[in-house]
Design a protein around this motif. Structure first.
Motif, PDB file in Angstrom:
ATOM      1  N   VAL A  14       0.867  -1.174   0.000  1.00  0.00           N
ATOM      2  CA  VAL A  14       0.000   0.000   0.000  1.00  0.00           C
ATOM      3  C   VAL A  14       0.907   1.228   0.000  1.00  0.00           C
ATOM      4  CG1 VAL A  14      -1.831   1.241   1.187  1.00  0.00           C
ATOM      5  CG2 VAL A  14      -1.745  -1.274   1.320  1.00  0.00           C
ATOM      6  N   ILE A  15       0.951   1.941  -1.123  1.00  0.00           N
ATOM      7  CA  ILE A  15       1.835   3.097  -1.259  1.00  0.00           C
ATOM      8  C   ILE A  15       1.032   4.374  -1.049  1.00  0.00           C
ATOM      9  CG2 ILE A  15       3.452   4.331  -2.748  1.00  0.00           C
ATOM     10  CD1 ILE A  15       3.969   1.755  -4.219  1.00  0.00           C
ATOM     11  N   PHE A  16       1.506   5.210  -0.146  1.00  0.00           N
ATOM     12  CA  PHE A  16       0.881   6.499   0.152  1.00  0.00           C
ATOM     13  C   PHE A  16       1.556   7.609  -0.645  1.00  0.00           C
ATOM     14  CE2 PHE A  16      -0.751   4.134   3.615  1.00  0.00           C
ATOM     15  CZ  PHE A  16      -1.743   4.865   4.256  1.00  0.00           C
ATOM     16  N   ARG A  17       0.750   8.459  -1.250  1.00  0.00           N
ATOM     17  CA  ARG A  17       1.228   9.716  -1.832  1.00  0.00           C
ATOM     18  C   ARG A  17       0.509  10.826  -1.080  1.00  0.00           C
ATOM     19  NH1 ARG A  17       0.252  11.279  -8.122  1.00  0.00           N
ATOM     20  NH2 ARG A  17      -1.876  11.538  -7.310  1.00  0.00           N
ATOM     21  N   ASP A  18       1.207  11.431  -0.118  1.00  0.00           N
ATOM     22  CA  ASP A  18       0.583  12.461   0.710  1.00  0.00           C
ATOM     23  C   ASP A  18       0.268  13.705  -0.105  1.00  0.00           C
ATOM     24  OD1 ASP A  18       0.612  10.887   2.950  1.00  0.00           O
ATOM     25  OD2 ASP A  18       2.384  11.811   3.844  1.00  0.00           O
ATOM     26  N   ARG A  19      -0.833  14.378   0.284  1.00  0.00           N
ATOM     27  CA  ARG A  19      -1.254  15.625  -0.358  1.00  0.00           C
ATOM     28  C   ARG A  19      -1.549  16.632   0.738  1.00  0.00           C
ATOM     29  NH1 ARG A  19      -6.084  15.162  -4.004  1.00  0.00           N
ATOM     30  NH2 ARG A  19      -6.980  13.937  -2.305  1.00  0.00           N
ATOM     31  N   ASN A  20      -0.981  17.821   0.643  1.00  0.00           N
ATOM     32  CA  ASN A  20      -1.169  18.839   1.672  1.00  0.00           C
ATOM     33  C   ASN A  20      -2.644  19.205   1.802  1.00  0.00           C
ATOM     34  OD1 ASN A  20       1.572  19.025   2.209  1.00  0.00           O
ATOM     35  ND2 ASN A  20       1.906  20.613   0.662  1.00  0.00           N
ATOM     36  N   ASP A  25      -3.378   9.932  -1.341  1.00  0.00           N
ATOM     37  CA  ASP A  25      -3.675   9.014  -2.430  1.00  0.00           C
ATOM     38  C   ASP A  25      -3.018   7.667  -2.149  1.00  0.00           C
ATOM     39  OD1 ASP A  25      -5.187  10.699  -4.057  1.00  0.00           O
ATOM     40  OD2 ASP A  25      -3.420  11.485  -5.086  1.00  0.00           O
ATOM     41  N   LEU A  26      -3.630   6.607  -2.636  1.00  0.00           N
ATOM     42  CA  LEU A  26      -3.071   5.267  -2.576  1.00  0.00           C
ATOM     43  C   LEU A  26      -2.933   4.740  -4.001  1.00  0.00           C
ATOM     44  CD1 LEU A  26      -5.375   3.805   0.242  1.00  0.00           C
ATOM     45  CD2 LEU A  26      -3.170   4.962   0.518  1.00  0.00           C
ATOM     46  N   LEU A  27      -1.906   3.951  -4.243  1.00  0.00           N
ATOM     47  CA  LEU A  27      -1.706   3.378  -5.568  1.00  0.00           C
ATOM     48  C   LEU A  27      -2.569   2.123  -5.705  1.00  0.00           C
ATOM     49  CD1 LEU A  27      -0.160   3.550  -8.256  1.00  0.00           C
ATOM     50  CD2 LEU A  27       1.565   2.047  -7.239  1.00  0.00           C
ATOM     51  N   MET A  28      -3.422   2.105  -6.733  1.00  0.00           N
ATOM     52  CA  MET A  28      -4.335   0.996  -6.968  1.00  0.00           C
ATOM     53  C   MET A  28      -4.151   0.470  -8.391  1.00  0.00           C
ATOM     54  SD  MET A  28      -5.970   1.175  -4.009  1.00  0.00           S
ATOM     55  CE  MET A  28      -7.162  -0.126  -4.313  1.00  0.00           C
ATOM     56  N   VAL A  29      -4.445  -0.801  -8.583  1.00  0.00           N
ATOM     57  CA  VAL A  29      -4.438  -1.381  -9.922  1.00  0.00           C
ATOM     58  C   VAL A  29      -5.742  -2.139 -10.122  1.00  0.00           C
ATOM     59  CG1 VAL A  29      -1.926  -1.575 -10.029  1.00  0.00           C
ATOM     60  CG2 VAL A  29      -3.259  -3.502  -9.181  1.00  0.00           C
ATOM     61  N   GLU A  30      -6.191  -2.167 -11.372  1.00  0.00           N
ATOM     62  CA  GLU A  30      -7.382  -2.934 -11.724  1.00  0.00           C
ATOM     63  C   GLU A  30      -6.949  -4.182 -12.473  1.00  0.00           C
ATOM     64  OE1 GLU A  30     -11.098  -2.399 -14.734  1.00  0.00           O
ATOM     65  OE2 GLU A  30     -10.774  -0.757 -13.306  1.00  0.00           O
ATOM     66  N   ARG A 192     -12.126  -4.135   3.462  1.00  0.00           N
ATOM     67  CA  ARG A 192     -11.901  -3.889   4.886  1.00  0.00           C
ATOM     68  C   ARG A 192     -10.641  -3.041   5.095  1.00  0.00           C
ATOM     69  NH1 ARG A 192     -16.327  -6.225   4.606  1.00  0.00           N
ATOM     70  NH2 ARG A 192     -16.702  -4.005   4.304  1.00  0.00           N
ATOM     71  N   ASN A 193      -9.605  -3.296   4.315  1.00  0.00           N
ATOM     72  CA  ASN A 193      -8.381  -2.510   4.474  1.00  0.00           C
ATOM     73  C   ASN A 193      -8.557  -1.089   3.970  1.00  0.00           C
ATOM     74  OD1 ASN A 193      -6.066  -4.071   5.695  1.00  0.00           O
ATOM     75  ND2 ASN A 193      -6.764  -5.559   4.194  1.00  0.00           N
ATOM     76  N   LEU A 194      -9.324  -0.881   2.901  1.00  0.00           N
ATOM     77  CA  LEU A 194      -9.616   0.480   2.454  1.00  0.00           C
ATOM     78  C   LEU A 194     -10.363   1.261   3.523  1.00  0.00           C
ATOM     79  CD1 LEU A 194     -10.613  -0.151  -1.265  1.00  0.00           C
ATOM     80  CD2 LEU A 194      -8.732   1.310  -0.497  1.00  0.00           C
ATOM     81  N   GLU A 195     -11.310   0.620   4.192  1.00  0.00           N
ATOM     82  CA  GLU A 195     -12.049   1.299   5.265  1.00  0.00           C
ATOM     83  C   GLU A 195     -11.109   1.700   6.393  1.00  0.00           C
ATOM     84  OE1 GLU A 195     -16.165  -1.198   4.374  1.00  0.00           O
ATOM     85  OE2 GLU A 195     -14.720  -1.904   5.868  1.00  0.00           O
ATOM     86  N   ARG A 196     -10.173   0.847   6.702  1.00  0.00           N
ATOM     87  CA  ARG A 196      -9.193   1.178   7.753  1.00  0.00           C
ATOM     88  C   ARG A 196      -8.254   2.284   7.272  1.00  0.00           C
ATOM     89  NH1 ARG A 196      -4.841  -3.188  10.213  1.00  0.00           N
ATOM     90  NH2 ARG A 196      -3.725  -1.759  11.615  1.00  0.00           N
ATOM     91  N   LEU A 197      -7.789   2.200   6.039  1.00  0.00           N
ATOM     92  CA  LEU A 197      -6.859   3.193   5.498  1.00  0.00           C
ATOM     93  C   LEU A 197      -7.507   4.567   5.344  1.00  0.00           C
ATOM     94  CD1 LEU A 197      -5.303   0.831   2.837  1.00  0.00           C
ATOM     95  CD2 LEU A 197      -4.004   1.890   4.697  1.00  0.00           C
ATOM     96  N   ALA A 198      -8.811   4.598   5.148  1.00  0.00           N
ATOM     97  CA  ALA A 198      -9.513   5.872   4.968  1.00  0.00           C
ATOM     98  C   ALA A 198      -9.474   6.735   6.222  1.00  0.00           C
ATOM     99  CB  ALA A 198     -10.968   5.608   4.561  1.00  0.00           C
ATOM    100  N   ARG A 199      -9.107   6.170   7.356  1.00  0.00           N
ATOM    101  CA  ARG A 199      -9.055   6.936   8.611  1.00  0.00           C
ATOM    102  C   ARG A 199      -7.772   7.730   8.757  1.00  0.00           C
ATOM    103  NH1 ARG A 199     -10.048   2.586  13.186  1.00  0.00           N
ATOM    104  NH2 ARG A 199      -7.849   3.045  13.178  1.00  0.00           N
ATOM    105  N   TYR A 200      -6.785   7.489   7.910  1.00  0.00           N
ATOM    106  CA  TYR A 200      -5.464   8.091   8.112  1.00  0.00           C
ATOM    107  C   TYR A 200      -5.318   9.399   7.338  1.00  0.00           C
ATOM    108  CZ  TYR A 200      -4.409   3.413   9.847  1.00  0.00           C
ATOM    109  OH  TYR A 200      -4.427   2.234  10.543  1.00  0.00           O
ATOM    110  N   ALA A 201      -4.695  10.394   8.015  1.00  0.00           N
ATOM    111  CA  ALA A 201      -4.484  11.700   7.393  1.00  0.00           C
ATOM    112  C   ALA A 201      -3.258  11.722   6.491  1.00  0.00           C
ATOM    113  CB  ALA A 201      -4.339  12.768   8.480  1.00  0.00           C
ATOM    114  N   GLY A 202      -2.404  10.711   6.590  1.00  0.00           N
ATOM    115  CA  GLY A 202      -1.194  10.656   5.779  1.00  0.00           C
ATOM    116  C   GLY A 202      -0.369   9.461   6.180  1.00  0.00           C
ATOM    117  N   PHE A 203       0.795   9.308   5.524  1.00  0.00           N
ATOM    118  CA  PHE A 203       1.617   8.130   5.786  1.00  0.00           C
ATOM    119  C   PHE A 203       2.109   8.089   7.221  1.00  0.00           C
ATOM    120  CE2 PHE A 203       5.864   6.147   5.958  1.00  0.00           C
ATOM    121  CZ  PHE A 203       5.470   4.838   5.684  1.00  0.00           C
TER     122      PHE A 203
END
Length: 252
Positions: A14-20, A25-30, A192-203
């Motif tokens: 799970v790669i974080f790209r922080d935005r002020n 953002d998280l890196l996703m693939v389809e 479930r992991n996206l729901e958990r990750l959505a709580r974080y303000a940054g890396f």
């Protein structure tokens, strides 16, 4: 053919790209619809741990299975999205393309790095979760999830056009909104992991929380709630949603 009773070691990054001032953002693939596992699903980059990952892990200290999984997560992210994590010096887009081509041709990551003058450090990856499903399936994966920050100077991600059809940056909340609107689908562990990750303000926030919560293997189970079968996970591992009606759960 994998033994369906023996989980296959795998790793996800799970790669974080922080935005002020905005959610990271998280890196996703389809994944391509033709893929046997999670065809058409939106996922984090990742895949199974290969023998070459274990061979490269032997150069490092630490717990061998963990180090091999970190290396697999780094390798798979290069293969699937062209994004290098933990490499020195930071490869430019042309160098990543050469590494990627070598990996797609069957060269091990260690051999490819040595040939192109790069070294690897698995330490930037932060253990986040580990999931092992228990339902009958043709393949069962023992998947370790790791977090990492996008390093400065990293090239833009590019789709591999084989296993995946699309690669993109998006906040966890946005991906969940698109799932709710039926524009994407995700399997149960990803949701479930996206729901958990959505709580974080940054890396930094995510890293601190991950380090404070020792990883414990998640193996979902089925139980009836108000007469409706639900797929459930433990409620003490930091996940805001711990049950979903079994009829709605996508399991790969």
């Amino acid at each position: 053919m994998d033994d369906p009773h023996t989980p296959v070691p795998a790793a996800t990054l799970v790669i974080f790209r922080d935005r002020n001032g905005a959610a990271p953002d998280l890196l996703m693939v389809e994944r391509a619809k033709a893929m046997a596992f999670a065809g058409g699903a939106t996922v984090f980059p990742g895949g199974r741990v290969d023998p070459g990952d274990h061979a490269l892990a032997a150069r490092f200290g630490g717990e061998p299975e963990d180090i091999a999984a970190r290396i697999a997560a780094i390798r798979e992210t290069i293969e699937e999205a062209g994004v290098p994590i933990g490499l020195t010096p930071m490869p430019d887009a042309d160098a990543v393309a050469r590494l990627r081509a070598a990996l797609h041709a069957g060269t091990t990551l260690g051999t490819a790095l040595d040939a192109h003058g790069f070294t690897i450090d698995p330490a930037p990856l932060v253990p986040f979760a580990r999931w092992v499903p228990t339902h009958p399936a043709r393949r069962v994966f023992d998947t370790r999830f790791y977090l990492a920050a996008l390093p400065g100077g990293a090239p833009e991600p590019t789709v591999d056009a084989t296993e995946n059809t699309h690669v993109f940056w998006a906040g966890a909340g946005r991906v969940l909104d698109e799932v709710a609107m039926g524009r994407r689908h995700v399997i149960f562990p990803t949701r479930r992991n996206l729901e958990r990750l959505a709580r974080y303000a940054g890396f930094a926030h995510a890293r601190a929380d991950a380090l404070a919560c020792p990883v414990r293997t998640v193996s979902p189970w089925t139980e009836e709630r108000d007469g409706v079968p639900h797929l459930c996970i433990p409620d003490d591992l930091g996940y805001p949603v711990t049950a979903e009606p079994l009829a709605d759960a996508k399991r790969g």
